[in-house]
Design a protein around this motif. Structure first.
Motif, mmCIF file in Angstrom:
data_model
loop_
_atom_site.group_PDB
_atom_site.id
_atom_site.type_symbol
_atom_site.label_atom_id
_atom_site.label_comp_id
_atom_site.label_asym_id
_atom_site.label_seq_id
_atom_site.Cartn_x
_atom_site.Cartn_y
_atom_site.Cartn_z
ATOM 1 N N ILE A 190 -3.669 20.535 11.790
ATOM 2 C CA ILE A 190 -3.780 19.897 13.121
ATOM 3 C C ILE A 190 -4.800 19.047 13.235
ATOM 4 N N ASP A 191 -5.116 18.241 14.129
ATOM 5 C CA ASP A 191 -5.984 17.210 14.589
ATOM 6 C C ASP A 191 -5.665 15.807 14.038
ATOM 7 N N ARG A 192 -6.285 14.713 14.606
ATOM 8 C CA ARG A 192 -6.207 13.472 14.282
ATOM 9 C C ARG A 192 -4.889 12.817 14.085
ATOM 10 N N GLY A 193 -3.968 13.418 13.411
ATOM 11 C CA GLY A 193 -2.492 12.768 13.411
ATOM 12 C C GLY A 193 -1.622 13.029 14.512
ATOM 13 N N PRO A 194 -0.310 12.577 14.651
ATOM 14 C CA PRO A 194 0.332 12.416 15.589
ATOM 15 C C PRO A 194 0.941 13.604 16.265
ATOM 16 N N ASP A 195 1.219 14.631 15.369
ATOM 17 C CA ASP A 195 2.227 15.759 15.898
ATOM 18 C C ASP A 195 1.655 17.131 15.322
ATOM 19 N N SER A 196 0.694 17.456 15.837
ATOM 20 C CA SER A 196 -0.061 18.655 15.201
ATOM 21 C C SER A 196 1.021 20.104 15.705
ATOM 22 N N ARG A 197 1.396 19.890 17.043
ATOM 23 C CA ARG A 197 2.258 20.895 17.500
ATOM 24 C C ARG A 197 3.474 21.057 16.205
ATOM 25 N N GLY A 198 4.217 19.950 16.148
ATOM 26 C CA GLY A 198 5.395 19.847 15.450
ATOM 27 C C GLY A 198 5.116 20.618 13.933
ATOM 28 N N VAL A 199 3.901 20.157 13.551
ATOM 29 C CA VAL A 199 3.511 20.786 12.040
ATOM 30 C C VAL A 199 3.618 22.433 12.286
ATOM 31 N N ILE A 200 2.899 22.792 13.209
ATOM 32 C CA ILE A 200 2.664 24.258 13.349
ATOM 33 C C ILE A 200 4.106 25.092 13.614
ATOM 34 N N GLU A 201 4.817 24.398 14.343
ATOM 35 C CA GLU A 201 6.301 24.895 14.419
ATOM 36 C C GLU A 201 6.868 24.987 13.299
ATOM 37 N N PHE A 202 6.847 23.686 12.514
ATOM 38 C CA PHE A 202 7.579 23.819 11.350
ATOM 39 C C PHE A 202 7.080 24.679 10.233
ATOM 40 N N LEU A 203 5.864 24.921 10.165
ATOM 41 C CA LEU A 203 5.217 26.014 9.382
ATOM 42 C C LEU A 203 5.519 27.530 9.748
ATOM 43 N N MET A 204 5.392 27.713 10.919
ATOM 44 C CA MET A 204 5.694 28.914 11.485
ATOM 45 C C MET A 204 7.138 29.393 11.155
ATOM 46 N N ASP A 205 8.109 28.515 11.236
ATOM 47 C CA ASP A 205 9.404 28.692 11.117
ATOM 48 C C ASP A 205 9.750 28.817 9.654
ATOM 49 N N LEU A 206 9.161 28.019 8.740
ATOM 50 C CA LEU A 206 9.174 28.142 7.301
ATOM 51 C C LEU A 206 8.778 29.427 6.826
ATOM 52 N N GLN A 207 7.646 30.034 7.579
ATOM 53 C CA GLN A 207 7.153 31.281 6.831
ATOM 54 C C GLN A 207 7.821 32.439 7.405
ATOM 55 N N LYS A 208 8.663 32.139 8.639
ATOM 56 C CA LYS A 208 9.343 33.471 9.079
ATOM 57 C C LYS A 208 10.498 33.820 8.433
ATOM 58 N N TRP A 209 11.136 32.658 7.677
ATOM 59 C CA TRP A 209 12.296 32.830 6.937
ATOM 60 C C TRP A 209 11.843 33.383 5.517
ATOM 61 N N SER A 210 10.601 32.969 4.929
ATOM 62 C CA SER A 210 10.379 33.403 3.610
ATOM 63 C C SER A 210 8.734 33.720 3.539
ATOM 64 N N PRO A 211 8.569 34.760 4.380
ATOM 65 C CA PRO A 211 7.096 35.302 4.249
ATOM 66 C C PRO A 211 6.194 35.405 2.919
ATOM 67 N N ASP A 212 7.109 35.952 1.937
ATOM 68 C CA ASP A 212 6.441 36.178 0.729
ATOM 69 C C ASP A 212 6.131 34.963 -0.288
ATOM 70 N N GLU A 213 6.885 34.025 0.110
ATOM 71 C CA GLU A 213 6.962 32.685 -0.838
ATOM 72 C C GLU A 213 6.197 31.463 -0.047
#
Length: 229
Positions: free
Chosen positions: A48-71
């Protein structure tokens, strides 16, 4: 023939700071590089911070982790820590805002830290400070060279620069970190560590270090230029 574990790769990704487009393109590059082999993604914090889309980054990572939590391993950075501290009091919130927090609020359409959705805050609170794969120690900022890895202080893991950056001391693991942006836009490899904060939010590349079973240091790097299409 090498076994499946011998073919596994780990991709560490440096400081994102709201640069969602670069992050998505770099993750796609890592996935293409991994092919059908086993792979793991380790994100080193400062989403987060400084760049244009902190919310989008968090949502992208949360979704990525949801489908592959161990990887998918997401570590906490000092900017996530600043936001969490901002939720505790006005003085801490001002410190966060002066360190790029205004851009995060804009991405959420929020007036203050407490307006950020609670599921996002809960996810940030859950982030570990490091990941140890027995060859490498992945962490946001680095480690204090005068302390064993199992006795590191939270502040050093999130904030340290010196004496870490000048030290060539080996602590039993190869240290993989970000936090200190490299003006060259290229990763810095030293005998005991690699820095992969290549300054994406300052118009430079977003970088992933690629690791395999052949040794602790990275075998090569993948990167995404903000101006490439």
């Amino acid at each position: 023939m090498p076994s499946g574990s011998d073919l596994s790769k780990t991709y560490a990704i440096g400081d994102v700071h709201g640069c969602l487009d670069q992050l998505q393109r770099l993750v796609e590059l890592c996935e293409q590089d991994a092919g059908e082999g086993q792979s793991k993604l380790v994100f080193l914090g400062d989403y987060i911070d400084r760049g244009p889309d902190s919310r989008g980054v968090i949502e992208f990572l949360m979704d990525l982790q949801k489908w592959s939590p161990d990887e998918i391993i997401c570590l906490r950075g000092n900017h996530e820590d600043l936001l969490l501290a901002a939720l505790e009091g006005q003085d801490a919130e001002q410190s966060w805002l002066l360190n790029g927090g205004y851009a995060t609020l804009r991405s959420y359409g929020a007036a203050c830290a407490t307006d950020i959705p609670m599921p996002h805050i809960a996810w940030l609170r859950s982030l570990p400070l490091f990941h140890d794969d027995r060859k490498r120690f992945f962490v946001h900022a680095g480690v204090h060279p005068d302390r064993p890895l199992d006795q590191q202080r939270t502040r050093d893991l999130l904030w340290i620069k010196e004496p870490f950056l000048s030290s060539e001391k080996v602590l039993g693991r190869f240290i993989v970190h970000g936090h200190t942006p490299l003006k060259s836009g290229r990763p810095e490899v030293r005998i005991n560590r690699v820095n992969i904060d290549t300054g994406a939010v300052f118009g430079r590349t977003l970088t992933s270090a690629v690791f395999d079973s052949r040794g602790a240091p990275p075998s090569r790097f993948l990167s995404v230029d903000p101006n490439a299409t």
